[in-house]
Design an enzyme around this catalytic site. Structure first.
Site, PDB file in Angstrom:
ATOM      1  N   HIS A  12       7.893 -17.081 -28.968  1.00 22.10           N
ATOM      2  CA  HIS A  12       6.458 -16.839 -28.719  1.00 22.10           C
ATOM      3  C   HIS A  12       6.021 -15.474 -29.240  1.00 22.10           C
ATOM      4  O   HIS A  12       5.077 -14.888 -28.726  1.00 22.10           O
ATOM      5  CB  HIS A  12       6.125 -16.944 -27.221  1.00 22.10           C
ATOM      6  CG  HIS A  12       6.704 -18.147 -26.562  1.00 22.10           C
ATOM      7  ND1 HIS A  12       6.051 -19.351 -26.498  1.00 22.10           N
ATOM      8  CD2 HIS A  12       7.913 -18.339 -25.958  1.00 22.10           C
ATOM      9  CE1 HIS A  12       6.803 -20.240 -25.866  1.00 22.10           C
ATOM     10  NE2 HIS A  12       7.948 -19.651 -25.540  1.00 22.10           N
ATOM     11  N   SER A  14      -3.704   0.259 -53.016  1.00 20.35           N
ATOM     12  CA  SER A  14      -5.091  -0.133 -52.810  1.00 20.35           C
ATOM     13  C   SER A  14      -5.966   0.753 -53.681  1.00 20.35           C
ATOM     14  O   SER A  14      -5.650   1.909 -53.914  1.00 20.35           O
ATOM     15  CB  SER A  14      -5.456   0.048 -51.332  1.00 20.35           C
ATOM     16  OG  SER A  14      -6.851   0.248 -51.203  1.00 20.35           O
ATOM     17  N   LYS A  40      -2.022   3.208 -48.886  1.00 19.61           N
ATOM     18  CA  LYS A  40      -1.515   1.844 -48.763  1.00 19.61           C
ATOM     19  C   LYS A  40      -0.391   1.493 -49.718  1.00 19.61           C
ATOM     20  O   LYS A  40      -0.411   1.858 -50.884  1.00 19.61           O
ATOM     21  CB  LYS A  40      -2.659   0.835 -49.002  1.00 19.61           C
ATOM     22  CG  LYS A  40      -3.717   0.805 -47.926  1.00 19.61           C
ATOM     23  CD  LYS A  40      -3.190   0.409 -46.548  1.00 19.61           C
ATOM     24  CE  LYS A  40      -2.851  -1.057 -46.442  1.00 19.61           C
ATOM     25  NZ  LYS A  40      -4.056  -1.896 -46.389  1.00 19.61           N
ATOM     26  N   GLU A  54       3.271 -11.723 -49.726  1.00 17.22           N
ATOM     27  CA  GLU A  54       2.023 -12.402 -49.359  1.00 17.22           C
ATOM     28  C   GLU A  54       1.709 -13.544 -50.325  1.00 17.22           C
ATOM     29  O   GLU A  54       1.297 -14.630 -49.921  1.00 17.22           O
ATOM     30  CB  GLU A  54       0.858 -11.405 -49.364  1.00 17.22           C
ATOM     31  CG  GLU A  54       0.952 -10.366 -48.260  1.00 17.22           C
ATOM     32  CD  GLU A  54      -0.077  -9.261 -48.463  1.00 17.22           C
ATOM     33  OE1 GLU A  54      -1.271  -9.525 -48.304  1.00 17.22           O
ATOM     34  OE2 GLU A  54       0.323  -8.131 -48.799  1.00 17.22           O
TER      35      GLU A  54
END
Ligand code: ARG
Length: 466
Positions: free
Chosen positions: A164, A285, A291, A298
């Site tokens: 969970h 970025s 970043k 991804e």
């Protein structure tokens, strides 16, 4: 023109056609833009067919020699980029056949004896896919090896195991990685199974009903390395199960990749800080200078969507199709091609990236210490001292509640305090409450104890030939 019947498609078909195809219809029905990718399989299949025709006396030995000579030239032309693919010749099959006839004349016109593009295309796709399956199998092995070798360095590295998404019990990072090895090994099994059913020869079914020529289908199968021949001509030209199965296996594999990719993204986030990735797998970025984004992971996660989408496209393509060949089937190629490309590229890049994962052991251990991950161990300890499990579960719940209020870990509660929950608790309890003690205790097959995980690593290494 009349000496070259394949100068355009209408002539390839018959004299029946009295008006040319419109440019739109030509463009709409043509597949040569994408199916030229099958050229090698197409030539290989044609050569096997011609060789058998000659052996059966259907064409002459001189015809076979001419066909071979022409196909060698065509192979050179395609490899060197000089071959002129023509849209008006619709697909890879007619393009190659037309060029063959231009090169060798009548022998070229004899090649298509006892054959149809229907059994030809089914054969080509199977041949091509078989090669791709073998290539992907190698990539799957490399993926597993990368995970196993990373795991080999981390049998003692503790991280929180989750259920969970809540800290559940301590596991080793190696154990976690080996879960993915299991998934990818099943993917490899599935692919091997798909390969068995892909590797059957449709050729000889001709258009749909078989042919009146005395073909030796077994001989062609043998030449092309097929394990057997399709036994029903109608099924042979219309069956695309192999494409569906491959696509399903690829989808499952990409779903596995997406889970690993998702965890990599999470682990690399500041909130976890479990791992770092090499710069070459990250991007920055344009606005936030701080970043470093895990773009490769991804994208791998995202690309699972298109592979699953292709499976839906193929299933829908086949659903409700009457026997036998229908032009719908031409639509099998682009999804299949893209599935192969996406899966292969994704496996290659993920294996590379996994190999370069930098593990931050301290952060993993700190996270494991946070969630009372050894509470089950305390319950098991009490069971071993004679308390029924359900009662032990209850006792530990109280202990955890107290520890939370005090802002302490279970192992940080003084012995006297622990004994208030159950008098059976002795000072041997602290060994049980450590992360390492918890891991060590799980020695059964499939458990997270380092001794067990090391045995699994050796099993995988032997299996993968590492
Ligand atoms: N380009 C076609 C395909 O990909 C080849 C088979 C065409 N056969 C036919 N009778 N139109 O399926």
């Amino acid at each position: 023109m009349s000496h070259d019947p394949l100068a355009n498609k209408q002539q390839a078909w018959s004299a029946l056609f009295s008006e040319p195809m419109s440019e739109l219809v030509q463009r709409y029905t043509a597949s040569v833009g994408f199916d030229q990718r099958l050229w090698r399989a197409d030539i290989e299949g044609s050569l096997a067919h011609a060789e058998m025709l000659a052996a059966q006396g259907v064409i002459g030995v001189a015809d076979l020699a001419e066909i071979r000579r022409g196909m060698a030239t065509i192979t050179n032309e395609i490899e060197s980029g000089q071959f002129q693919w023509k849209l008006e010749l619709e697909d890879v099959h007619l393009n190659i056949e037309a060029r063959l006839t231009a090169l060798v004349g009548d022998a070229g016109k004899r090649l298509h004896t006892g054959r149809s593009r229907n059994d030809q295309v089914a054969t080509d796709v199977r041949l091509w896919l078989r090669g791709e399956i073998d290539r992907i199998a190698v990539l799957l092995t490399a993926m597993q090896r990368a995970l196993v070798e990373l795991a080999a360095k981390h049998t003692e590295t503790v991280m929180p195991g989750y259920t969970h998404m809540q800290v559940a019990q301590p596991v080793s990072f190696a154990h976690h990685l080996l879960a993915y090895v299991e998934m990818f090994s099943r993917d490899a099994e599935r692919l091997a199974d798909v390969r068995r059913r892909t590797n059957r020869l449709p050729l000889g079914a001709a258009a749909l009903a078989g042919t009146s020529y005395p073909l030796d289908r077994e001989r062609v199968a043998k030449t092309l390395g097929f394990d057997g021949i399709c036994q029903n001509s109608l099924d042979a030209v219309s069956d695309r199960d192999f494409a569906l199965e491959f696509s399903a296996a690829a989808s499952i594999c990409m779903v596995h990749v997406s889970r690993l990719a998702e965890e990599i993204v999470l682990w690399m986030s500041q909130n976890f800080g479990f791992i770092d990735l090499a710069d070459r797998y990250c991007t920055g970025s344009s606005i936030m200078p701080q970043k470093r984004n895990p773009d490769v992971a991804e994208l791998a996660r995202g690309k699972s969507g298109r592979v699953v989408g292709h499976l839906m496209a193929l299933l829908t393509l086949m659903k409700g199709q009457p026997l036998t060949y229908n032009k719908d089937n031409q639509e099998d190629k682009e999804p299949l091609f893209d599935t192969v490309d996406t899966l292969a590229d994704t496996l290659r890049i993920m294996a590379e990236m996994v190999g370069g994962i930098e593990v931050k052991k301290d952060a993993m251990e700190r996270a494991a210490l946070k969630g009372y991950a050894t509470a089950t161990d305390l319950a098991d300890y009490l069971v071993k001292k004679g308390l029924p499990f359900r009662s032990a579960h209850e006792v530990v719940a109280h202990a955890v509640k107290t520890a939370i209020t005090r802002g302490l870990d279970l192992a940080q509660l003084p012995l006297a305090e622990l004994q208030q929950f159950d008098a059976r608790i002795g000072d041997d309890v602290f060994a049980v409450l450590t992360l390492r003690g918890s891991m060590d205790a799980r020695q059964g097959v499939g458990g997270t104890a380092p001794v067990q995980v090391r045995a699994q690593i050796e099993r995988h290494r032997a299996r993968l030939g590492a």
